[in-house]
Design a protein around this motif. Structure first.
Motif, PDB file in Angstrom:
ATOM      1  N   SER A 128      -1.168  -1.863   6.075  1.00  0.00           N
ATOM      2  CA  SER A 128      -1.677  -2.378   5.002  1.00  0.00           C
ATOM      3  C   SER A 128      -2.900  -2.920   4.901  1.00  0.00           C
ATOM      4  O   SER A 128      -3.381  -3.317   6.102  1.00  0.00           O
ATOM      5  CB  SER A 128      -0.583  -3.174   4.213  1.00  0.00           C
ATOM      6  OG  SER A 128      -0.664  -4.344   5.020  1.00  0.00           O
ATOM      7  N   ASP A 130      -4.363  -5.669   4.360  1.00  0.00           N
ATOM      8  CA  ASP A 130      -4.306  -7.054   4.721  1.00  0.00           C
ATOM      9  C   ASP A 130      -4.050  -7.173   6.392  1.00  0.00           C
ATOM     10  O   ASP A 130      -4.252  -8.308   6.664  1.00  0.00           O
ATOM     11  CB  ASP A 130      -3.325  -7.920   3.836  1.00  0.00           C
ATOM     12  CG  ASP A 130      -1.828  -7.490   4.182  1.00  0.00           C
ATOM     13  OD1 ASP A 130      -1.683  -6.502   4.271  1.00  0.00           O
ATOM     14  OD2 ASP A 130      -1.171  -8.400   4.459  1.00  0.00           O
ATOM     15  N   SER A 382       2.802 -10.497  12.084  1.00  0.00           N
ATOM     16  CA  SER A 382       2.782 -10.065  10.797  1.00  0.00           C
ATOM     17  C   SER A 382       3.948  -8.924  10.712  1.00  0.00           C
ATOM     18  O   SER A 382       4.740  -8.896   9.763  1.00  0.00           O
ATOM     19  CB  SER A 382       1.558  -9.588  10.201  1.00  0.00           C
ATOM     20  OG  SER A 382       0.761 -10.757  10.100  1.00  0.00           O
ATOM     21  N   LYS A 386       7.276  -8.625   8.758  1.00  0.00           N
ATOM     22  CA  LYS A 386       7.576  -7.812   7.541  1.00  0.00           C
ATOM     23  C   LYS A 386       8.879  -6.886   7.874  1.00  0.00           C
ATOM     24  O   LYS A 386       9.589  -6.774   7.023  1.00  0.00           O
ATOM     25  CB  LYS A 386       6.409  -6.871   7.782  1.00  0.00           C
ATOM     26  CG  LYS A 386       5.113  -7.182   6.849  1.00  0.00           C
ATOM     27  CD  LYS A 386       4.449  -5.944   6.618  1.00  0.00           C
ATOM     28  CE  LYS A 386       3.087  -6.348   5.764  1.00  0.00           C
ATOM     29  NZ  LYS A 386       2.077  -5.146   5.403  1.00  0.00           N
ATOM     30  N   VAL A 389      11.560  -9.396   6.616  1.00  0.00           N
ATOM     31  CA  VAL A 389      11.756  -9.296   5.097  1.00  0.00           C
ATOM     32  C   VAL A 389      12.493  -7.822   4.703  1.00  0.00           C
ATOM     33  O   VAL A 389      13.419  -8.166   3.842  1.00  0.00           O
ATOM     34  CB  VAL A 389      10.435  -9.469   4.590  1.00  0.00           C
ATOM     35  CG1 VAL A 389      10.571  -9.199   2.919  1.00  0.00           C
ATOM     36  CG2 VAL A 389       9.848 -10.802   4.770  1.00  0.00           C
ATOM     37  N   SER A 393      16.096  -7.840   2.948  1.00  0.00           N
ATOM     38  CA  SER A 393      16.234  -7.128   1.662  1.00  0.00           C
ATOM     39  C   SER A 393      17.491  -5.974   1.744  1.00  0.00           C
ATOM     40  O   SER A 393      18.261  -5.786   0.764  1.00  0.00           O
ATOM     41  CB  SER A 393      15.110  -6.504   1.236  1.00  0.00           C
ATOM     42  OG  SER A 393      14.118  -7.692   1.114  1.00  0.00           O
ATOM     43  N   SER A 458       2.437  -4.413   1.220  1.00  0.00           N
ATOM     44  CA  SER A 458       2.449  -5.685   1.388  1.00  0.00           C
ATOM     45  C   SER A 458       3.546  -6.424   1.457  1.00  0.00           C
ATOM     46  O   SER A 458       4.626  -5.975   0.722  1.00  0.00           O
ATOM     47  CB  SER A 458       1.377  -6.145   0.174  1.00  0.00           C
ATOM     48  OG  SER A 458       2.308  -6.412  -0.977  1.00  0.00           O
ATOM     49  N   MET A 459       3.410  -7.679   1.934  1.00  0.00           N
ATOM     50  CA  MET A 459       4.898  -8.550   2.009  1.00  0.00           C
ATOM     51  C   MET A 459       5.421  -8.696   0.804  1.00  0.00           C
ATOM     52  O   MET A 459       6.695  -8.764   0.830  1.00  0.00           O
ATOM     53  CB  MET A 459       4.029  -9.817   2.842  1.00  0.00           C
ATOM     54  CG  MET A 459       5.353 -10.675   3.239  1.00  0.00           C
ATOM     55  SD  MET A 459       5.715  -9.976   4.900  1.00  0.00           S
ATOM     56  CE  MET A 459       4.570 -10.646   6.105  1.00  0.00           C
ATOM     57  N   ASP A 460       4.838  -8.863  -0.259  1.00  0.00           N
ATOM     58  CA  ASP A 460       5.309  -9.041  -1.455  1.00  0.00           C
ATOM     59  C   ASP A 460       6.059  -7.923  -2.124  1.00  0.00           C
ATOM     60  O   ASP A 460       6.808  -8.009  -3.127  1.00  0.00           O
ATOM     61  CB  ASP A 460       4.336  -9.578  -2.860  1.00  0.00           C
ATOM     62  CG  ASP A 460       3.720 -10.959  -2.395  1.00  0.00           C
ATOM     63  OD1 ASP A 460       4.381 -11.659  -1.501  1.00  0.00           O
ATOM     64  OD2 ASP A 460       2.678 -11.326  -2.686  1.00  0.00           O
ATOM     65  N   GLU A 461       5.608  -6.647  -1.950  1.00  0.00           N
ATOM     66  CA  GLU A 461       6.117  -5.489  -2.092  1.00  0.00           C
ATOM     67  C   GLU A 461       7.321  -4.935  -1.630  1.00  0.00           C
ATOM     68  O   GLU A 461       8.118  -4.146  -2.036  1.00  0.00           O
ATOM     69  CB  GLU A 461       5.139  -4.286  -1.972  1.00  0.00           C
ATOM     70  CG  GLU A 461       3.963  -4.480  -2.891  1.00  0.00           C
ATOM     71  CD  GLU A 461       2.870  -3.340  -2.709  1.00  0.00           C
ATOM     72  OE1 GLU A 461       2.337  -2.750  -3.421  1.00  0.00           O
ATOM     73  OE2 GLU A 461       2.894  -2.902  -1.476  1.00  0.00           O
ATOM     74  N   ALA A 463      10.502  -6.460  -0.610  1.00  0.00           N
ATOM     75  CA  ALA A 463      11.579  -6.815  -1.229  1.00  0.00           C
ATOM     76  C   ALA A 463      11.869  -5.963  -2.760  1.00  0.00           C
ATOM     77  O   ALA A 463      12.694  -5.417  -2.974  1.00  0.00           O
ATOM     78  CB  ALA A 463      11.837  -8.336  -1.676  1.00  0.00           C
ATOM     79  N   SER A 464      10.928  -5.913  -3.526  1.00  0.00           N
ATOM     80  CA  SER A 464      11.095  -5.061  -4.794  1.00  0.00           C
ATOM     81  C   SER A 464      11.065  -3.706  -4.428  1.00  0.00           C
ATOM     82  O   SER A 464      11.943  -2.977  -5.148  1.00  0.00           O
ATOM     83  CB  SER A 464       9.582  -5.166  -5.397  1.00  0.00           C
ATOM     84  OG  SER A 464       9.403  -4.491  -6.678  1.00  0.00           O
TER      85      SER A 464
END
Length: 480
Positions: A128, A130, A382, A386, A389, A393, A458-461, A463-464
């Motif tokens: 990604s 970042d 990182s 990831k 996570v 999930s 990204s880390m936020d994406e 789980a979604s």
């Protein structure tokens, strides 16, 4: 095709018809070819379908296209009065040639990623944004000397970069090389392409892992090679399988990814490495070791590469910055006997006269600085987070539907689906919900597997994305 400008005074349908006409004039849609369906083009351009219908009607009124019942909208063979026999049959040319197209699943995934920027991407095997060393590269670019040489460089690659790689490879991966035994390439795939085109011939038999990233590369088919598979177990391939393949098919080369194998994430066991090298030496068969992931080791202690323990000179070692820094730099390297480097460098010079000096200059400064150490530590931690996570999930969303073994490095999680589900239907259900992955069959495996890249979103994406994937699973199982 560009999206219409909503601030323009020209109607949207007129902009679309004008743009489509230009595409036809420039040969993107030759006479006899079909335009995208009204629905697909409307989705791509983010307009109402009725707007595309109106644009196509405008093209029909100009005599540029015609409707074919049950097939769609076709570019007229008699466009502007040109006789069909004077127009090249571009479809015949496109379908000819020796270079095979990408696999259908890969083309489908890339099409979706181009058209839908918001989709969560578990398919692309890259970092990604970042995780790119952007600040380090910016800092280094400020130091590019104004008087830097910008002409054609040594066909083997920028000498200072090759000299830096000699120390870099020995210090980090215990690989001994000289600047004359290193060829700089525009990434791992160019190394593989050159090996296949220069060291093998159509009809030659080669062995690859099963499943394998190599199976997704149409360049093997394009080179006319006969491919034979080496099943990957929890600790890698069985060396004895190579001996059997040699007896049956006289294989001439072995392609392997021993560390954090793509797609399974497995590590070839140390005892198997010794046996593998011994067999290769006895048979006189080269091993191509593709090693994109060793430096991503989550415990900061990568396994030995085959090249580092090769005492017979059997291994051609392929590495790059694509998976550990930035794919856009297009910097890779091949470590091989000097005669092989010279042969491949000569062929590459015929293709592009050598690589751009600027990314090579940047790569040289980056690999030789403390900035790389800072980046690689950040990257390993990182990626490990990831994956954690993603695993959490999956355990929450699909505890009974998917099983996996956590990877110890690399970018991917290889998953086994417990229920039999159709790969294509599952992928399409996932796309509908805004997430995309790579079916396991892309890598030659039997149906019932998928590869999830945890590095690209990204880390936020993450789980979604897993939640959306779970919705696709549930929707498909209900239909079944």
């Amino acid at each position: 095709m560009r999206k219409p400008d909503r601030t323009s005074k020209k109607p949207l349908y007129q902009q679309i018809s004008d743009e489509m006409e230009r595409s036809i004039i420039y040969g993107e849609y030759p006479p006899g070819s079909f335009l995208p369906s009204e629905r697909k083009l409307a989705e791509r351009l983010e307009v109402n379908r009725s707007t595309v219908v109106q644009a196509y009607e405008e093209l029909r009124a100009r005599g540029i296209v015609e409707s074919i019942s049950g097939s769609g909208t076709m570019v007229s063979n008699h466009i502007w009065g040109i006789r069909p026999n004077l127009t090249p049959n571009w479809r015949q040319y496109v379908e000819g040639g020796t270079f095979a197209p990408n696999l259908p699943y890969i083309r489908r995934v890339r099409e979706v990623l181009r058209e839908r920027e918001s989709i969560i991407d578990f398919a692309s095997g890259e970092l990604s944004a970042d995780l790119f060393p952007n600040e380090a590269i910016k800092q280094l670019m400020r130091d590019i000397p104004f008087e830097a040489y910008l002409g054609y460089d040594d066909p083997s690659g920028y000498l200072p970069l090759r000299e830096t790689l000699v120390g870099f490879l020995e210090e980090r991966l215990r690989i001994r090389a000289t600047e004359a035994s290193i060829l700089i390439t525009s990434g791992s795939q160019q190394s593989l392409y050159l090996i296949m085109q220069c060291l093998l011939a159509p009809g030659d038999a080669v062995a690859i892992e099963d499943p394998s990233y190599y199976y997704s590369l149409s360049m093997f088919q394009s080179a006319g090679l006969r491919i034979f598979r080496l099943p990957v177990k929890e600790d890698g391939i069985e060396p004895e399988d190579i001996m059997n393949l040699y007896r049956q098919h006289r294989i001439r080369m072995i392609f392997l990814n021993p560390n954090y194998q793509n797609p399974t994430g497995t590590i070839l066991h140390a005892s198997k490495r010794e046996a593998l090298l011994k067999i290769a030496a006895e048979l006189g068969i080269p091993i191509v070791e593709d090693d994109p992931f060793s430096l991503t080791s989550f415990d900061h202690c990568p396994p030995d590469t085959l090249k580092s323990i090769d005492t017979h000179g059997s291994v051609l070692y392929v590495g790059s910055l694509s998976k550990v820094a930035a794919s856009g730099l297009r910097i890779g390297w091949l470590v091989a006997p000097q005669a092989v480097v010279q042969r491949l460098a000569d062929a590459r010079q015929q293709m592009d006269f050598g690589l751009s000096i600027v990314p090579q200059w940047l790569a040289n400064k980056f690999l030789g600085s403390d900035l790389f150490d800072q980046h690689i530590h950040f990257l390993r931690d990182s990626l490990s987070l990831k994956q954690h996570v993603m695993i959490r999930s999956l355990q929450q969303e699909l505890p009974d539907q998917i099983s996996f073994t956590p990877a110890r490095g690399g970018l991917n999680l290889w998953c086994t689906i417990q229920d039999k589900l159709d790969d294509q239907k599952l992928l399409e259900e996932a796309i509908k919900r805004g997430v995309v992955f790579m079916p396991g069959t892309v890598f030659g495996s039997e149906p019932g597997h998928l590869r999830l890249c945890f590095a690209r979103p990204s880390m936020d994406e993450i789980a979604s994305g897993i939640s959306k994937l779970a919705q696709a699973f549930h929707a498909l199982t209900q239909k079944c």
